[in-house]
Design a protein around this motif. Structure first.
Motif, PDB file in Angstrom:
ATOM      1  N   GLY A  15       0.813  -1.212   0.000  1.00 17.22           N
ATOM      2  CA  GLY A  15       0.000   0.000   0.000  1.00 17.22           C
ATOM      3  C   GLY A  15       0.845   1.260   0.000  1.00 17.22           C
ATOM      4  O   GLY A  15       0.574   2.211  -0.741  1.00 17.22           O
ATOM      5  N   LEU A  16       1.895   1.277   0.810  1.00 12.72           N
ATOM      6  CA  LEU A  16       2.776   2.446   0.859  1.00 12.72           C
ATOM      7  C   LEU A  16       3.536   2.632  -0.451  1.00 12.72           C
ATOM      8  O   LEU A  16       3.802   3.765  -0.865  1.00 12.72           O
ATOM      9  N   THR A  17       3.878   1.531  -1.106  1.00 10.70           N
ATOM     10  CA  THR A  17       4.527   1.631  -2.413  1.00 10.70           C
ATOM     11  C   THR A  17       3.597   2.291  -3.420  1.00 10.70           C
ATOM     12  O   THR A  17       4.017   3.156  -4.203  1.00 10.70           O
ATOM     13  N   LEU A  18       2.324   1.917  -3.392  1.00  8.75           N
ATOM     14  CA  LEU A  18       1.346   2.530  -4.298  1.00  8.75           C
ATOM     15  C   LEU A  18       1.167   4.016  -3.989  1.00  8.75           C
ATOM     16  O   LEU A  18       1.069   4.835  -4.910  1.00  8.75           O
ATOM     17  N   VAL A  19       1.133   4.374  -2.717  1.00  8.07           N
ATOM     18  CA  VAL A  19       1.009   5.781  -2.333  1.00  8.07           C
ATOM     19  C   VAL A  19       2.237   6.564  -2.813  1.00  8.07           C
ATOM     20  O   VAL A  19       2.106   7.668  -3.351  1.00  8.07           O
ATOM     21  N   SER A  20       3.418   5.982  -2.649  1.00  8.73           N
ATOM     22  CA  SER A  20       4.640   6.643  -3.113  1.00  8.73           C
ATOM     23  C   SER A  20       4.608   6.850  -4.619  1.00  8.73           C
ATOM     24  O   SER A  20       4.953   7.928  -5.116  1.00  8.73           O
ATOM     25  N   TRP A  21       4.222   5.826  -5.334  1.00 10.31           N
ATOM     26  CA  TRP A  21       4.150   5.929  -6.793  1.00 10.31           C
ATOM     27  C   TRP A  21       3.180   7.028  -7.208  1.00 10.31           C
ATOM     28  O   TRP A  21       3.494   7.855  -8.062  1.00 10.31           O
ATOM     29  N   PHE A  22       2.016   7.047  -6.576  1.00 12.70           N
ATOM     30  CA  PHE A  22       1.020   8.070  -6.913  1.00 12.70           C
ATOM     31  C   PHE A  22       1.533   9.465  -6.580  1.00 12.70           C
ATOM     32  O   PHE A  22       1.332  10.405  -7.341  1.00 12.70           O
ATOM     33  N   ALA A  23       2.198   9.599  -5.441  1.00 12.10           N
ATOM     34  CA  ALA A  23       2.705  10.922  -5.027  1.00 12.10           C
ATOM     35  C   ALA A  23       3.716  11.458  -6.034  1.00 12.10           C
ATOM     36  O   ALA A  23       3.696  12.645  -6.365  1.00 12.10           O
ATOM     37  N   VAL A  24       4.583  10.591  -6.531  1.00 10.88           N
ATOM     38  CA  VAL A  24       5.595  11.051  -7.484  1.00 10.88           C
ATOM     39  C   VAL A  24       4.983  11.272  -8.865  1.00 10.88           C
ATOM     40  O   VAL A  24       5.263  12.271  -9.530  1.00 10.88           O
ATOM     41  N   GLU A  25       4.134  10.367  -9.297  1.00 14.45           N
ATOM     42  CA  GLU A  25       3.555  10.464 -10.637  1.00 14.45           C
ATOM     43  C   GLU A  25       2.510  11.566 -10.768  1.00 14.45           C
ATOM     44  O   GLU A  25       2.226  12.020 -11.866  1.00 14.45           O
ATOM     45  N   SER A  26       1.954  12.009  -9.657  1.00  9.01           N
ATOM     46  CA  SER A  26       0.950  13.065  -9.723  1.00  9.01           C
ATOM     47  C   SER A  26       1.591  14.442  -9.827  1.00  9.01           C
ATOM     48  O   SER A  26       0.899  15.441  -9.986  1.00  9.01           O
ATOM     49  N   HIS A  27       2.926  14.496  -9.731  1.00 11.01           N
ATOM     50  CA  HIS A  27       3.678  15.749  -9.859  1.00 11.01           C
ATOM     51  C   HIS A  27       3.159  16.813  -8.885  1.00 11.01           C
ATOM     52  O   HIS A  27       2.825  17.923  -9.277  1.00 11.01           O
ATOM     53  N   LEU A  28       3.098  16.455  -7.619  1.00  7.62           N
ATOM     54  CA  LEU A  28       2.690  17.416  -6.598  1.00  7.62           C
ATOM     55  C   LEU A  28       3.629  18.611  -6.628  1.00  7.62           C
ATOM     56  O   LEU A  28       4.810  18.499  -6.951  1.00  7.62           O
ATOM     57  N   ALA A  29       3.123  19.758  -6.289  1.00  6.76           N
ATOM     58  CA  ALA A  29       3.837  21.033  -6.437  1.00  6.76           C
ATOM     59  C   ALA A  29       5.146  21.055  -5.660  1.00  6.76           C
ATOM     60  O   ALA A  29       5.217  20.615  -4.513  1.00  6.76           O
ATOM     61  N   GLY A  30       6.163  21.580  -6.309  1.00  5.42           N
ATOM     62  CA  GLY A  30       7.419  21.888  -5.640  1.00  5.42           C
ATOM     63  C   GLY A  30       8.178  20.711  -5.079  1.00  5.42           C
ATOM     64  O   GLY A  30       8.895  20.860  -4.105  1.00  5.42           O
ATOM     65  N   GLY A  31       8.065  19.552  -5.649  1.00  3.62           N
ATOM     66  CA  GLY A  31       8.806  18.396  -5.153  1.00  3.62           C
ATOM     67  C   GLY A  31       8.226  17.766  -3.913  1.00  3.62           C
ATOM     68  O   GLY A  31       8.875  16.934  -3.281  1.00  3.62           O
TER      69      GLY A  31
END
Length: 85
Positions: A15-31
Protein backbone atom coordinates in the motif's frame (compact mmCIF):
# COMPACT_ATOMS: atom_id res chain seq x y z
CA UNK A 1 -4.13 -15.12 6.84
CA UNK A 2 -4.19 -11.58 8.26
CA UNK A 3 -3.40 -12.83 11.76
CA UNK A 4 0.26 -13.07 10.78
CA UNK A 5 2.18 -9.87 11.48
CA UNK A 6 4.43 -10.43 8.48
CA UNK A 7 1.42 -10.60 6.15
CA UNK A 8 0.00 -7.36 7.52
CA UNK A 9 3.41 -5.72 7.21
CA UNK A 10 3.70 -6.92 3.60
CA UNK A 11 0.26 -5.57 2.74
CA UNK A 12 1.16 -2.24 4.33
CA UNK A 13 4.40 -2.17 2.32
CA UNK A 14 2.47 -2.75 -0.89
CA UNK A 15 0.00 0.00 0.00
CA UNK A 16 2.78 2.45 0.86
CA UNK A 17 4.53 1.63 -2.41
CA UNK A 18 1.35 2.53 -4.30
CA UNK A 19 1.01 5.78 -2.33
CA UNK A 20 4.64 6.64 -3.11
CA UNK A 21 4.15 5.93 -6.79
CA UNK A 22 1.02 8.07 -6.91
CA UNK A 23 2.70 10.92 -5.03
CA UNK A 24 5.60 11.05 -7.48
CA UNK A 25 3.56 10.46 -10.64
CA UNK A 26 0.95 13.07 -9.72
CA UNK A 27 3.68 15.75 -9.86
CA UNK A 28 2.69 17.42 -6.60
CA UNK A 29 3.84 21.03 -6.44
CA UNK A 30 7.42 21.89 -5.64
CA UNK A 31 8.81 18.40 -5.15
CA UNK A 32 6.38 17.58 -2.36
CA UNK A 33 5.58 14.22 -3.98
CA UNK A 34 9.23 13.23 -4.13
CA UNK A 35 9.76 14.31 -0.53
CA UNK A 36 6.73 12.32 0.54
CA UNK A 37 8.02 9.26 -1.32
CA UNK A 38 11.43 9.58 0.37
CA UNK A 39 9.81 9.81 3.82
CA UNK A 40 7.59 6.82 3.05
CA UNK A 41 10.70 4.90 1.98
CA UNK A 42 12.25 5.65 5.37
CA UNK A 43 9.16 4.34 7.14
CA UNK A 44 9.19 1.25 4.91
CA UNK A 45 12.84 0.69 5.84
CA UNK A 46 11.86 0.71 9.51
CA UNK A 47 8.91 -1.61 8.87
CA UNK A 48 11.08 -4.12 7.00
CA UNK A 49 13.72 -4.08 9.73
CA UNK A 50 11.13 -4.57 12.46
CA UNK A 51 9.10 -7.35 10.85
CA UNK A 52 11.50 -9.20 8.56
CA UNK A 53 14.93 -8.64 10.14
CA UNK A 54 13.81 -9.05 13.78
CA UNK A 55 15.09 -5.67 14.90
CA UNK A 56 11.81 -5.34 16.81
CA UNK A 57 12.87 -8.16 19.15
CA UNK A 58 16.44 -6.93 19.54
CA UNK A 59 17.73 -4.89 22.42
CA UNK A 60 16.98 -1.21 22.88
CA UNK A 61 20.48 -0.20 21.78
CA UNK A 62 20.16 -1.88 18.38
CA UNK A 63 16.63 -0.57 17.81
CA UNK A 64 17.59 2.99 18.68
CA UNK A 65 20.77 2.82 16.62
CA UNK A 66 18.84 1.56 13.61
CA UNK A 67 16.12 4.18 14.06
CA UNK A 68 18.72 6.93 14.30
CA UNK A 69 20.51 5.64 11.23
CA UNK A 70 17.24 5.44 9.27
CA UNK A 71 16.25 8.99 10.24
CA UNK A 72 19.72 10.27 9.38
CA UNK A 73 19.56 8.60 5.95
CA UNK A 74 16.17 10.13 5.16
CA UNK A 75 17.25 13.59 6.34
CA UNK A 76 20.46 13.44 4.29
CA UNK A 77 18.64 12.29 1.15
CA UNK A 78 16.04 15.06 1.57
CA UNK A 79 18.79 17.62 2.14
CA UNK A 80 20.60 16.58 -1.04
CA UNK A 81 17.34 16.58 -2.99
CA UNK A 82 16.27 20.04 -1.81
CA UNK A 83 19.70 21.62 -2.24
CA UNK A 84 20.12 20.32 -5.79
CA UNK A 85 16.53 20.56 -7.04
Amino acid sequence: LLDDGATRAWLLLVGLTLVSWFAVESHLAGGVGVSLAIMIAGFKMRLIAAHFMDVRGAGDALRRTFDGWAILCVVMILAVYWTTA
